[in-house]
Scaffold this active site. Sequence first.
Site, PDB file in Angstrom:
ATOM      1  N   LYS A   1       0.858  -1.179   0.000  1.00 23.49           N
ATOM      2  CA  LYS A   1       0.000   0.000   0.000  1.00 23.49           C
ATOM      3  C   LYS A   1       0.890   1.223   0.000  1.00 23.49           C
ATOM      4  CE  LYS A   1      -2.276   1.879   3.566  1.00 23.49           C
ATOM      5  NZ  LYS A   1      -3.349   2.190   4.544  1.00 23.49           N
TER       6      LYS A   1
ATOM      7  N   ARG B 256     -10.676  -1.148   7.125  1.00 25.08           N
ATOM      8  CA  ARG B 256      -9.806  -2.156   7.729  1.00 25.08           C
ATOM      9  C   ARG B 256      -9.317  -1.696   9.096  1.00 25.08           C
ATOM     10  NH1 ARG B 256      -4.720   0.279   9.044  1.00 25.08           N
ATOM     11  NH2 ARG B 256      -3.202   0.116   7.347  1.00 25.08           N
TER      12      ARG B 256
ATOM     13  N   GLN C 152     -12.380   8.959  10.164  1.00 30.27           N
ATOM     14  CA  GLN C 152     -12.401   7.522  10.433  1.00 30.27           C
ATOM     15  C   GLN C 152     -13.254   7.149  11.643  1.00 30.27           C
ATOM     16  OE1 GLN C 152      -9.054   5.018  10.076  1.00 30.27           O
ATOM     17  NE2 GLN C 152      -7.989   6.306   8.605  1.00 30.27           N
TER      18      GLN C 152
ATOM     19  N   ASN D 266     -14.039  15.271  21.530  1.00 32.04           N
ATOM     20  CA  ASN D 266     -13.164  15.663  20.430  1.00 32.04           C
ATOM     21  C   ASN D 266     -12.618  17.051  20.752  1.00 32.04           C
ATOM     22  OD1 ASN D 266     -12.264  14.921  17.597  1.00 32.04           O
ATOM     23  ND2 ASN D 266     -13.070  16.965  17.224  1.00 32.04           N
TER      24      ASN D 266
ATOM     25  N   SER E 272      -4.962  12.140  15.839  1.00 37.21           N
ATOM     26  CA  SER E 272      -3.585  12.330  15.368  1.00 37.21           C
ATOM     27  C   SER E 272      -2.752  13.007  16.451  1.00 37.21           C
ATOM     28  CB  SER E 272      -3.575  13.172  14.088  1.00 37.21           C
ATOM     29  OG  SER E 272      -4.269  12.525  13.053  1.00 37.21           O
TER      30      SER E 272
ATOM     31  N   THR F  87      -2.189   6.026  16.843  1.00 39.92           N
ATOM     32  CA  THR F  87      -0.729   6.160  16.878  1.00 39.92           C
ATOM     33  C   THR F  87      -0.069   5.178  15.928  1.00 39.92           C
ATOM     34  OG1 THR F  87      -0.806   6.953  19.162  1.00 39.92           O
ATOM     35  CG2 THR F  87       1.293   6.103  18.379  1.00 39.92           C
ATOM     36  N   ASP F  88       0.488   5.719  14.844  1.00 38.55           N
ATOM     37  CA  ASP F  88       1.116   4.874  13.815  1.00 38.55           C
ATOM     38  C   ASP F  88       2.412   5.475  13.301  1.00 38.55           C
ATOM     39  OD1 ASP F  88       0.138   7.051  12.475  1.00 38.55           O
ATOM     40  OD2 ASP F  88      -1.132   5.937  11.090  1.00 38.55           O
TER      41      ASP F  88
ATOM     42  N   GLY G   5      -3.452  -0.636  18.019  1.00 37.76           N
ATOM     43  CA  GLY G   5      -3.649  -0.851  16.584  1.00 37.76           C
ATOM     44  C   GLY G   5      -2.753   0.062  15.762  1.00 37.76           C
TER      45      GLY G   5
END
Length: 325
Positions: free
Chosen positions: A71, A114, A142, A163, A203, A225-226, A296
């Site tokens: 991807k 996903r 999302q 939020n 984010s 968190t990525d 995740g």
Amino acid sequence: MAEGLLIVNEAACEAVVTRGAAFAAVESTFAAMATGEAWNFPVVREALGHADALYGFKSGFDRAGMALGVKSGGYWPGNAAKGLTNHQSTVFLFDPDTGQLAALVGGNYLTAIRTAAASSVSIAHLARPDAKVIGMVGAGHQSAFQLRAALEQRDFEKVVAWNPHPDMLPRLQAVAEEAGLPFEGVEREELGAQADVIITITSAFEPLLMRDWIKPGTHLACMGTDTKGKQEVDPAILTAATVFTDEVAQSITIGEAQHAVGHGLMGEGDITPIGAVINGTHPGRTSEAEITLFDGTGVGLQDLAVAQVAAKLAEEQGKAQRIAL
């Protein structure tokens, strides 16, 4: 294998890939990862120095599902003002037997569904069966995907949400109302006091939830968190919880666990692949009072799994194009 290159656009992906299909694909991939039948390749993720964008590649091979690919895409924070989603990506699928390019699949909708599938898999396997209140931290694009998927995993009776920009909360309120559930916008401490399941999808680069706010028995799915430096929750929450993840290597380097590990509060051995729970080699939750947390981080194999489903169904339903290479 059919000849030519299959093209599956965003509209086709949305038309054919349901939440149920995404859940099954992601659950199977996590299971294969835990047995060593599927593995991710090192992630490339870089700041472009243009448009404040992050761009990169996630790839891997699932021998069990025969999915091979990459991807390509990232995050453009200015896209919302242009009427586009901030996350932009495309999935390239290759024939594992020959290395030939087999399909180009739109990745924007698939990334959202996903990611939601991953958190809902964690809820299905780790949340208390009697969980009644779900809390959402974050109300971006999302978040609606996350909430819809989560609501299918337990008999929830209420949705609470926070939020940083409260004017975005109606997005989640609409999802709650379509499910026939009451909705309440609350402060973060109150969210922790009420929620049995909490999904964080932001984010953020700082903890948004503190340890003292989380009650016994809560399940948290930390999905935002990525990247190195990102953070959504107090590291003390991870040390108080039984921690699961999609991939341990990513969890400790770019996932939520990077901070607890970096401060020496926990180690790699304290984190369990959720595939072990799916496969039955780890018991998952062992008590009603146990706090469980799913980190995740988002792995390339998730994208390949749902893209493979999209390619198969779109071709079967006449919603894809095939062109000569």
